[in-house]
Structure formats: structure tokens, C-alpha cells
Design a protein around this motif. Sequence first.
Motif, mmCIF file in Angstrom:
data_model
loop_
_atom_site.group_PDB
_atom_site.id
_atom_site.type_symbol
_atom_site.label_atom_id
_atom_site.label_comp_id
_atom_site.label_asym_id
_atom_site.label_seq_id
_atom_site.Cartn_x
_atom_site.Cartn_y
_atom_site.Cartn_z
ATOM 1 N N LEU A 88 1.036 -1.193 -0.060
ATOM 2 C CA LEU A 88 -0.118 -0.147 -0.093
ATOM 3 C C LEU A 88 0.962 1.279 -0.138
ATOM 4 C CD1 LEU A 88 -2.632 -0.999 2.639
ATOM 5 C CD2 LEU A 88 -3.070 -0.806 0.365
ATOM 6 N N VAL A 89 0.441 2.212 -0.621
ATOM 7 C CA VAL A 89 1.165 3.536 -0.728
ATOM 8 C C VAL A 89 0.378 4.590 -0.247
ATOM 9 C CG1 VAL A 89 2.489 5.333 -2.249
ATOM 10 C CG2 VAL A 89 2.632 2.888 -2.829
ATOM 11 N N TRP A 90 0.772 5.337 0.764
ATOM 12 C CA TRP A 90 -0.145 6.469 1.052
ATOM 13 C C TRP A 90 0.165 7.694 0.998
ATOM 14 C CZ3 TRP A 90 0.356 2.829 5.936
ATOM 15 C CH2 TRP A 90 -0.752 1.967 5.836
ATOM 16 N N VAL A 91 -0.287 8.538 0.269
ATOM 17 C CA VAL A 91 0.330 10.013 -0.169
ATOM 18 C C VAL A 91 -0.856 10.833 0.656
ATOM 19 C CG1 VAL A 91 0.780 11.629 -1.892
ATOM 20 C CG2 VAL A 91 0.817 8.981 -2.107
ATOM 21 N N ARG A 92 -0.016 11.615 1.773
ATOM 22 C CA ARG A 92 -0.924 12.654 2.304
ATOM 23 C C ARG A 92 -0.494 13.945 1.807
ATOM 24 N NH1 ARG A 92 -3.237 10.954 6.823
ATOM 25 N NH2 ARG A 92 -2.555 8.688 7.444
ATOM 26 N N GLY A 93 -1.532 15.070 1.841
ATOM 27 C CA GLY A 93 -1.271 16.134 1.334
ATOM 28 C C GLY A 93 -2.497 17.156 1.188
ATOM 29 N N ARG A 94 -2.495 18.137 0.341
ATOM 30 C CA ARG A 94 -3.526 19.181 0.414
ATOM 31 C C ARG A 94 -4.029 19.038 -1.013
ATOM 32 N NH1 ARG A 94 -4.870 22.177 4.538
ATOM 33 N NH2 ARG A 94 -3.665 22.021 6.438
#
Length: 263
Positions: A88-94
Motif C-alpha cells: 500500500l502506498v499512502w500519499v498525504r497532502g492538500r
Amino acid sequence: MLPLTSAAPTTAERIRSACLRAGGALLAVENEDPVAAPVHHLLGDGTFAVTVPVERGGDAGCLVAGSQALLELTDYAPLPLREPVRSLVWVRGRLQQVPPTAVSETLDLIASECPNPALLQVDTPRSAPSGPRDTRYALLRLEIDSIVVTDATGAEPVSVADLLAARPDPFCEIESSLLWHLDKAHGDVVARLVSRLPAQLRRGQVRPLGLDRYGVRFRIEGDDGDHDIRLPFHKPVDDMTGLSQAIRVLMGCPFINGLRARP
């Protein structure tokens, strides 16, 4: 005895490959239910271009500029396994809006690097009216705060700079076809490769799990759980000729370069 450690893709390379072959992507925004994001493409400025469904009223729900969001990319094993998710790849941001004047140009850029039929469903200033049952999408940008990949070995973060500098594995887009062909048409090859694994690690059902320029990975499904192991190539490979030779070497085949007629 083959070594249990070897050269392997970097974390950034693994993420770049997973982004290309991800079988599912969800975008979760604060106070909203997750939505499907069929397009998720890393742009040269270090942001992700993502698509979200457009509601019948003509906007992307309650997604507003500056909203905190999490993009989750799921990398599934090509072959049926007890646990199908490889990573799983989690990309956090706005989230930020893409200016209407830049939508068409951005779509063309994405299509030149990674053609995706869903790009045709993205609304642009020149889009024709959609039918009542057509799913339409809005194009947004996700400004990255953090990126983490998690798999059987644990979780590891990567910087945006490292991600931009990395390249996907040369076989990632055809990996599924290669492993299906290997498993269904060349069971003898799989058996030879499996025989090279340490005996104590062959207690259970062994299936091909992955393939990249550094080697072949196997999943051992045993009574005590699942275990993954990599068979390393003697050196990284970049094309089908090199891949064929590397697999022959792993098998212990004396005809590394194929059969040759006697002079």
C-alpha cells in the motif's frame, strides 16, 4: 545456498512502480467518504494529478482547495494468493484546483506518459455534455506532505525529491502478464526456481509473487503464515533478453545464451 539478502528496488523505485500498476486507488478527504481516483499520476513539479467523480450538479462534491487528503494506492499480486495485497502506498497532502485553462494541457501530458482511458472522462472547458449515466471526473492536484509505502517488510517513508529522481521498474507494466505466463505455461521453470530456495523455506505452497530488474520474488503460504523471499539475479537487467538470461542463470541452465549450432 543462495543468499537471503540481495540488491532490490529502492523505496522510491517501488513506489514509482506501484503507482503505474496500482489496481485500485482511493482518495479520502476530511469529513468525506473515500472516492475512487482512477487517474493518479506524479507530475514533474512533485504533485499528484488525481481525478475525482463529478456530481450531477457539476462539481466534485465538497472537495475544496486546501482540503487535507489521503491518496491510497493498492498494489495487488498478479496471481491468486491468500493475501492478494502486496503493498500500500499512502500519499498525504492538500488538494488544489487545476485552473480550467491548464486542464487540457495537463491531461495531454499525463496521456503522453501513461495513457489511461479514464482521462477521456475528465471534464474540460470544451467537454461535450455527458449522458445521465456517464461518470465524469474533475482533475485536481495533491500537494504532497508525506509518502509512505507499507508491505510485508514494514513501513518506510520516502521524500518527494527521491521519488522524482527514481524511475519505475522496466518490467512493471508487463509484470502481471509475465508472471501469469511463467506460472501457467512454464511450471517446470517455476519448479526449478523454487528448488533453489533454502529447503527450510519451502514448507508450504510456493507461488510467484513479483518480478523486477533485480530478481524474482516468491510467496510461501504455510501453516505458520505467509513468507516472502527474493531470488536475486546475478546483475540487474533492463530488457527481455537480459531477463531471459538471468532466469536461465537462476535455474542453473548451462545454455545461458540459448542453443547454438556447432561450428
